[in-house]
Design a protein around this motif. Structure first.
Motif, mmCIF file in Angstrom:
data_model
loop_
_atom_site.group_PDB
_atom_site.id
_atom_site.type_symbol
_atom_site.label_atom_id
_atom_site.label_comp_id
_atom_site.label_asym_id
_atom_site.label_seq_id
_atom_site.Cartn_x
_atom_site.Cartn_y
_atom_site.Cartn_z
ATOM 1 N N HIS A 158 1.059 -1.039 -0.143
ATOM 2 C CA HIS A 158 -0.054 -0.213 -0.078
ATOM 3 C C HIS A 158 0.898 1.156 0.056
ATOM 4 N N LEU A 159 1.872 1.363 0.803
ATOM 5 C CA LEU A 159 3.185 2.500 0.819
ATOM 6 C C LEU A 159 3.502 2.851 -0.553
ATOM 7 N N ARG A 160 3.760 1.720 -0.917
ATOM 8 C CA ARG A 160 4.725 1.320 -1.852
ATOM 9 C C ARG A 160 3.868 2.268 -3.373
ATOM 10 N N THR A 161 2.461 1.605 -3.408
ATOM 11 C CA THR A 161 1.279 2.108 -4.770
ATOM 12 C C THR A 161 0.919 3.287 -4.694
ATOM 13 N N HIS A 162 0.870 3.658 -3.542
ATOM 14 C CA HIS A 162 0.407 5.148 -2.894
ATOM 15 C C HIS A 162 1.182 6.583 -2.930
ATOM 16 N N GLY A 163 2.835 6.115 -2.802
ATOM 17 C CA GLY A 163 3.835 6.977 -3.722
ATOM 18 C C GLY A 163 4.511 7.645 -2.004
ATOM 19 N N TYR A 164 4.345 6.522 -0.968
ATOM 20 C CA TYR A 164 4.734 7.220 0.174
ATOM 21 C C TYR A 164 6.617 6.960 0.009
ATOM 22 N N THR A 165 7.317 7.987 0.610
ATOM 23 C CA THR A 165 8.245 8.485 1.304
ATOM 24 C C THR A 165 8.917 7.680 2.672
ATOM 25 N N VAL A 166 9.496 6.272 3.013
ATOM 26 C CA VAL A 166 9.169 6.521 4.130
ATOM 27 C C VAL A 166 11.081 6.827 4.755
ATOM 28 N N LEU A 167 10.432 6.871 5.845
ATOM 29 C CA LEU A 167 12.180 8.093 6.400
ATOM 30 C C LEU A 167 12.092 7.263 8.235
ATOM 31 N N THR B 78 15.236 9.835 12.405
ATOM 32 C CA THR B 78 15.441 10.624 12.755
ATOM 33 C C THR B 78 15.615 11.576 11.937
ATOM 34 N N GLN B 79 15.645 11.054 11.118
ATOM 35 C CA GLN B 79 15.444 11.839 9.243
ATOM 36 C C GLN B 79 14.257 12.282 9.698
ATOM 37 N N LEU B 80 12.928 11.825 9.933
ATOM 38 C CA LEU B 80 12.015 12.515 10.577
ATOM 39 C C LEU B 80 12.744 14.682 11.471
ATOM 40 N N CYS B 81 12.809 14.387 12.068
ATOM 41 C CA CYS B 81 13.045 14.801 13.002
ATOM 42 C C CYS B 81 14.196 16.209 12.842
ATOM 43 N N ASN C 108 12.684 20.371 11.630
ATOM 44 C CA ASN C 108 13.980 21.328 12.298
ATOM 45 C C ASN C 108 14.471 21.861 11.230
ATOM 46 N N THR C 109 14.695 21.228 9.589
ATOM 47 C CA THR C 109 15.019 21.721 9.231
ATOM 48 C C THR C 109 14.470 23.571 8.343
ATOM 49 N N PRO C 110 14.707 24.522 8.674
ATOM 50 C CA PRO C 110 13.944 25.592 7.864
ATOM 51 C C PRO C 110 13.846 25.704 6.349
ATOM 52 N N GLY C 111 13.012 25.555 5.348
ATOM 53 C CA GLY C 111 12.363 25.367 4.323
ATOM 54 C C GLY C 111 12.822 23.694 3.562
ATOM 55 N N TYR C 112 13.025 22.899 4.437
ATOM 56 C CA TYR C 112 12.850 21.462 4.035
ATOM 57 C C TYR C 112 11.738 21.478 2.237
ATOM 58 N N THR C 113 12.264 20.302 1.723
ATOM 59 C CA THR C 113 11.143 20.526 0.790
ATOM 60 C C THR C 113 10.971 18.589 0.974
ATOM 61 N N TRP C 114 9.392 18.772 1.882
ATOM 62 C CA TRP C 114 8.990 17.286 2.263
ATOM 63 C C TRP C 114 8.969 16.504 0.813
ATOM 64 N N PRO C 115 9.409 14.720 1.122
ATOM 65 C CA PRO C 115 9.660 14.309 0.110
ATOM 66 C C PRO C 115 7.382 14.003 -0.154
ATOM 67 N N ALA C 116 6.967 13.351 -1.180
ATOM 68 C CA ALA C 116 5.579 13.286 -1.509
ATOM 69 C C ALA C 116 5.366 11.827 -0.171
ATOM 70 N N HIS C 117 4.353 11.975 0.423
ATOM 71 C CA HIS C 117 3.515 11.309 1.620
ATOM 72 C C HIS C 117 4.821 10.882 2.484
ATOM 73 N N PRO C 118 4.944 11.164 3.669
ATOM 74 C CA PRO C 118 6.483 11.073 4.107
ATOM 75 C C PRO C 118 5.688 10.213 5.334
ATOM 76 N N VAL C 119 6.649 8.893 5.110
ATOM 77 C CA VAL C 119 6.144 8.503 6.745
ATOM 78 C C VAL C 119 6.579 7.540 7.045
ATOM 79 N N VAL C 120 6.668 7.019 8.787
ATOM 80 C CA VAL C 120 7.754 6.347 9.602
ATOM 81 C C VAL C 120 7.602 5.484 10.080
ATOM 82 N N LEU C 121 7.936 3.710 10.001
ATOM 83 C CA LEU C 121 7.767 3.120 10.323
ATOM 84 C C LEU C 121 8.480 2.317 11.600
ATOM 85 N N THR C 122 7.961 2.463 12.781
ATOM 86 C CA THR C 122 8.839 1.865 13.945
ATOM 87 C C THR C 122 8.969 0.509 14.492
ATOM 88 N N PHE C 123 9.066 -0.005 14.991
ATOM 89 C CA PHE C 123 9.330 -0.971 15.650
ATOM 90 C C PHE C 123 10.568 -0.570 16.922
#
Length: 185
Positions: free
Chosen positions: A21-30, A33-36, A40-55
């Motif tokens: 589902h994530l791949r089909t709908h163009g999510y970018t997995v971060l 630490t990458q998300l944070c 905290n980066t002014p002007g950061y250009t977000w990828p399409a549909h960012p998502v974080v997977l945690t375990f």
């Protein structure tokens, strides 16, 4: 899994369905630490549909089930490890009937990290930090970080609160210990 533990589990087939589902709908997995860093980066250009997977915890089945599936999809994740049980079993879950679950080994954790999975801390023994004596809570937080950094040879900046419980004092301890991100339920 036992009935009480089952809500916290996912079959490998179901996990693969989620990643499809994530791949089909163009999510970018971060990673966490990458998300944070992005937040905290002014002007950061977000990828399409960012998502974080945690375990959480560091169960051995992450290595045998989730890790290969993540690899098949080319996705990363953040794995928060309970360092006091590496190479042993999930003894802190004995009361829930899950105390014999095998945990990851250090060689598996190093392999996971080398692939690009972020390895963060989840304390040394998985206690509920907000009810521990403060000195013991701080030891749990800092010993997990120290142990991971010694084993992995790099800074550990991500933390997950066991059971999702914390209070302001615990949050401050996590910050003072040098973590840059902390996750809760």
């Amino acid at each position: 899994p036992t009935t009480s533990f089952k809500p916290f589990t996912l079959t490998p087939a179901r996990f693969a369905t989620h990643l499809t589902h994530l791949r089909t709908h163009g999510y970018t997995v971060l990673t966490v630490t990458q998300l944070c860093a992005a937040m905290n980066t002014p002007g950061y250009t977000w990828p399409a549909h960012p998502v974080v997977l945690t375990f959480d915890d560091g169960f051995a089945d992450f290595y045998t089930s989730a890790f290969p599936i993540l690899g098949d999809y080319g996705f990363t994740a953040t794995l928060h490890i309970t360092t006091g049980f590496v190479g042993a079993t999930s003894r802190w879950l004995k009361a829930a009937g899950e105390g014999a679950r095998p945990m990851l080994t250090w060689s598996q954790i190093r392999e996971i990290q080398a692939y690009g999975i972020e390895c963060g801390a989840h304390t040394q023994h998985h206690p509920q930090l907000d009810i521990l004596p403060r000195q013991k809570a701080y030891q749990e937080i800092t010993l997990a970080k120290f142990t991971l950094e010694q084993q992995l040879g790099q800074p550990v900046t991500s933390f997950a609160y066991p059971y999702g419980y914390y209070d302001q004092t615990v949050r401050n301890m996590v910050r003072i210990a040098g973590y840059r991100a902390a996750c809760a339920l």
